[in-house]
Scaffold this active site. Structure first.
Site, PDB file in Angstrom:
ATOM      1  N   SER A  88       0.799  -1.232   0.000  1.00 53.21           N
ATOM      2  CA  SER A  88       0.000   0.000   0.000  1.00 53.21           C
ATOM      3  C   SER A  88       0.830   1.280   0.000  1.00 53.21           C
ATOM      4  O   SER A  88       0.521   2.207  -0.769  1.00 53.21           O
ATOM      5  CB  SER A  88      -0.968  -0.005   1.180  1.00 53.21           C
ATOM      6  N   GLN A 108       2.207  -5.967 -25.878  1.00 61.40           N
ATOM      7  CA  GLN A 108       2.712  -6.621 -24.670  1.00 61.40           C
ATOM      8  C   GLN A 108       2.548  -5.698 -23.466  1.00 61.40           C
ATOM      9  O   GLN A 108       2.144  -6.128 -22.378  1.00 61.40           O
ATOM     10  CB  GLN A 108       4.194  -6.966 -24.842  1.00 61.40           C
ATOM     11  N   PHE A 110       0.433  -3.268 -22.830  1.00 62.17           N
ATOM     12  CA  PHE A 110      -0.919  -3.031 -22.337  1.00 62.17           C
ATOM     13  C   PHE A 110      -1.551  -4.268 -21.706  1.00 62.17           C
ATOM     14  O   PHE A 110      -2.681  -4.215 -21.220  1.00 62.17           O
ATOM     15  CB  PHE A 110      -1.806  -2.510 -23.471  1.00 62.17           C
ATOM     16  N   GLU A 119      -3.748   6.479 -25.802  1.00 63.24           N
ATOM     17  CA  GLU A 119      -2.875   6.261 -26.954  1.00 63.24           C
ATOM     18  C   GLU A 119      -3.279   7.145 -28.123  1.00 63.24           C
ATOM     19  O   GLU A 119      -4.453   7.512 -28.279  1.00 63.24           O
ATOM     20  CB  GLU A 119      -2.939   4.784 -27.366  1.00 63.24           C
ATOM     21  N   ARG A 203      -6.222   2.158 -41.517  1.00 61.52           N
ATOM     22  CA  ARG A 203      -5.120   1.799 -40.602  1.00 61.52           C
ATOM     23  C   ARG A 203      -4.867   0.302 -40.529  1.00 61.52           C
ATOM     24  O   ARG A 203      -3.785  -0.124 -40.130  1.00 61.52           O
ATOM     25  CB  ARG A 203      -5.411   2.327 -39.198  1.00 61.52           C
ATOM     26  N   LEU A 220       3.569   3.199  -8.157  1.00 60.62           N
ATOM     27  CA  LEU A 220       4.915   2.637  -8.111  1.00 60.62           C
ATOM     28  C   LEU A 220       4.907   1.127  -7.912  1.00 60.62           C
ATOM     29  O   LEU A 220       5.727   0.421  -8.514  1.00 60.62           O
ATOM     30  CB  LEU A 220       5.726   3.319  -7.005  1.00 60.62           C
ATOM     31  N   HIS A 225       6.123  -4.172 -10.501  1.00 56.97           N
ATOM     32  CA  HIS A 225       5.714  -5.494 -11.019  1.00 56.97           C
ATOM     33  C   HIS A 225       5.970  -5.566 -12.527  1.00 56.97           C
ATOM     34  O   HIS A 225       6.494  -6.567 -13.028  1.00 56.97           O
ATOM     35  CB  HIS A 225       4.235  -5.730 -10.719  1.00 56.97           C
ATOM     36  N   ARG A 230       9.355  -7.244 -17.226  1.00 54.19           N
ATOM     37  CA  ARG A 230       9.792  -6.753 -18.534  1.00 54.19           C
ATOM     38  C   ARG A 230      11.263  -6.356 -18.584  1.00 54.19           C
ATOM     39  O   ARG A 230      11.821  -6.230 -19.683  1.00 54.19           O
ATOM     40  CB  ARG A 230       8.911  -5.573 -18.963  1.00 54.19           C
TER      41      ARG A 230
END
Length: 316
Positions: A88, A108, A110, A119, A203, A220, A225, A230
């Site tokens: 928390s 990846q 999102f 976006e 598109r 944060l 995570h 990543r």
């Protein structure tokens, strides 16, 4: 990377200054709005933030101010919070980023559904002719033991052939995209007598290595995570490059938290109950069969890689 107009807007934002009573982090203020280049034409830049190490400690103690506490006290508390996964207080710190990345990377990105995102809309605006092309040394064959990864790099001449295909396809698709829109690269009508296909339809002819932009706001804890997954060596190189750039920002924004994250998340390992039993037995000098306590072949291999000194004690 930016047009003259965009550079002027960034310079104007960095030149502005406002007095505030909120918690600020001078190291982040120094780099606010400045882009960190990623993958040649991509970037990450911090555009806003709330809190930092001091805010995390303040939230954890529910205090009114710093008082007489020392940096070592704050460091100890943050490490305790991280070690015991008391999330928390970390959620009270928030970062907003502006990112330009290839669409296949954002798909990846999102997957992490714990952020607020807006976006660039290709229904509303025309996408720029900006594509990501890998470096020759990053073009590799499919891994035989990891269905979502790459293995050895191709020889230079074969890598160049792949690049030629990617560049040719991207250029051709973008030309067809403009043709469907009935526009040239300056936005002027190509043929006044011909209708323009709707942007939301045109598109779909574009490849996923075209660049897009988005704003991403996240607390944060959820950011850590994201970074744990990543910035990992097993992540795809392209998204890992963005994660590494974000780590630079986090280190400036919350250095004590960054240190604790490195020690207790990024460079740490997680052991299952059965794996812990095997580890204890092996460290006690016993010959042990990991399969008998329920470890799969993959878990056994990973355990031996993490602790090579016990590998001789494992019956496989």
């Amino acid at each position: 990377m930016f047009s003259t107009e965009q550079k002027s807007a960034i310079d104007a934002a960095r030149a502005g200054w406002a007095q505030t009573r909120r918690l600020v982090v001078p190291a982040v203020e120094d780099v606010l709005y400045s882009p960190i280049p990623v993958l040649e034409t991509g970037f990450v830049r911090a555009v806003d933030y709330m809190g930092g190490d001091s805010g995390i400690v303040q939230g954890a103690r529910v205090s009114y101010g710093k008082g007489t506490r020392s940096t070592s006290d704050d460091r100890g508390l943050i490490r305790y919070l991280m070690r015991h996964r008391h999330t928390s207080p970390f959620e009270l710190a928030v970062l907003k980023l502006h990112v330009r990345a290839p669409i296949f990377v954002t798909r990846q990105w999102f997957r992490h559904r714990t952020a607020s995102i807006n976006e660039y809309s290709a229904r509303y605006s025309v996408l720029e002719k900006e594509f990501y092309f890998p470096r020759p040394e990053d073009i590799a064959v499919q891994s035989t033991n990891n269905r979502q990864g790459r293995a050895d790099a191709l020889p230079p001449e074969q890598a160049q052939q792949v690049l030629d295909i990617l560049r040719d396809d991207a250029s051709r698709c973008y030309d067809h995209y403009l043709d469907l829109l009935n526009e040239d690269e300056n936005g002027e009508k190509r043929d006044p007598g011909r209708p323009a296909i709707a942007r939301e339809l045109a598109r779909m002819n574009l490849p996923v290595n075209i660049m897009t932009q988005f704003y991403w706001q996240i607390n944060l804890w959820n950011l850590l995570h994201f970074l744990r997954l990543r910035a990992d060596s097993h992540a795809q190189y392209e998204i890992r490059a963005y994660a590494d750039a974000i780590l630079q920002i986090v280190q400036k924004w919350a250095p004590l938290t960054f240190e604790a994250f490195t020690d207790y998340m990024r460079d740490a390992v997680l052991l299952s109950g059965p794996a812990l039993k095997v580890l204890r037995a092996a460290m006690g000098g016993q010959q042990v069969d990991p399969a008998q306590v329920g470890l799969s072949k993959r878990e056994i291999r990973e355990l031996a890689e993490m602790f090579p000194e016990i590998a001789p004690k494992l019956v496989r």
